[in-house]
Design a protein around this motif. Structure first.
Motif, PDB file in Angstrom:
ATOM      1  N   GLU A   2      30.099  42.830  43.161  1.00 64.46           N
ATOM      2  CA  GLU A   2      29.149  42.466  42.106  1.00 64.46           C
ATOM      3  C   GLU A   2      27.981  41.724  42.748  1.00 64.46           C
ATOM      4  O   GLU A   2      28.178  40.809  43.548  1.00 64.46           O
ATOM      5  N   VAL A  24      29.808  39.141  45.175  1.00 64.84           N
ATOM      6  CA  VAL A  24      31.141  38.747  44.722  1.00 64.84           C
ATOM      7  C   VAL A  24      32.068  39.960  44.846  1.00 64.84           C
ATOM      8  O   VAL A  24      31.813  41.006  44.247  1.00 64.84           O
ATOM      9  N   CYS A  25      33.099  39.816  45.654  1.00 65.63           N
ATOM     10  CA  CYS A  25      34.017  40.930  45.880  1.00 65.63           C
ATOM     11  C   CYS A  25      35.452  40.417  45.819  1.00 65.63           C
ATOM     12  O   CYS A  25      35.799  39.506  46.559  1.00 65.63           O
ATOM     13  N   ALA A  27      34.391  42.412  42.157  1.00 64.97           N
ATOM     14  CA  ALA A  27      33.553  42.044  41.012  1.00 64.97           C
ATOM     15  C   ALA A  27      34.405  41.384  39.928  1.00 64.97           C
ATOM     16  O   ALA A  27      35.540  41.788  39.688  1.00 64.97           O
ATOM     17  N   GLN A  28      33.852  40.380  39.300  1.00 68.03           N
ATOM     18  CA  GLN A  28      34.546  39.654  38.233  1.00 68.03           C
ATOM     19  C   GLN A  28      34.240  40.328  36.894  1.00 68.03           C
ATOM     20  O   GLN A  28      33.380  39.874  36.140  1.00 68.03           O
ATOM     21  N   LYS A  31      39.290  44.151  33.085  1.00 67.25           N
ATOM     22  CA  LYS A  31      40.103  45.264  33.574  1.00 67.25           C
ATOM     23  C   LYS A  31      39.688  46.587  32.936  1.00 67.25           C
ATOM     24  O   LYS A  31      39.659  47.620  33.616  1.00 67.25           O
TER      25      LYS A  31
END
Length: 75
Positions: A2, A24-25, A27-28, A31
């Motif tokens: 992300e 960001v890995c 990604a937040q 689901k």
């Protein structure tokens, strides 16, 4: 991954200037969105006749839920 720009939109400067974007890995994301990304990526891989490994990029507008998920490109 992300991409989260420090301010504003993910533009040329955010992409090409060190420190202006946080990566960001993983990604937040919820689901359900993660699963839909996988589904779309596999579909794109098959429909485009890809072999081996491919990567599909997405844009997600979180306020729109699943309707806000867009495939940008497959490499």
């Amino acid at each position: 991954t992300e991409l989260v720009p420090k301010s504003g939109f993910y533009d040329f400067d955010a992409k090409n200037t060190d420190g202006l974007t946080e990566h960001v890995c993983p990604a937040q994301i919820p689901k359900a969105i993660f699963d839909l990304c996988k589904h779309y990526a596999v579909q794109a891989h098959v429909l485009l006749g890809c072999h081996g490994t491919s990567r599909t990029d997405f844009r997600w507008v979180d306020e729109q839920g699943e309707e806000g998920l867009f495939v940008l490109e497959t490499n």
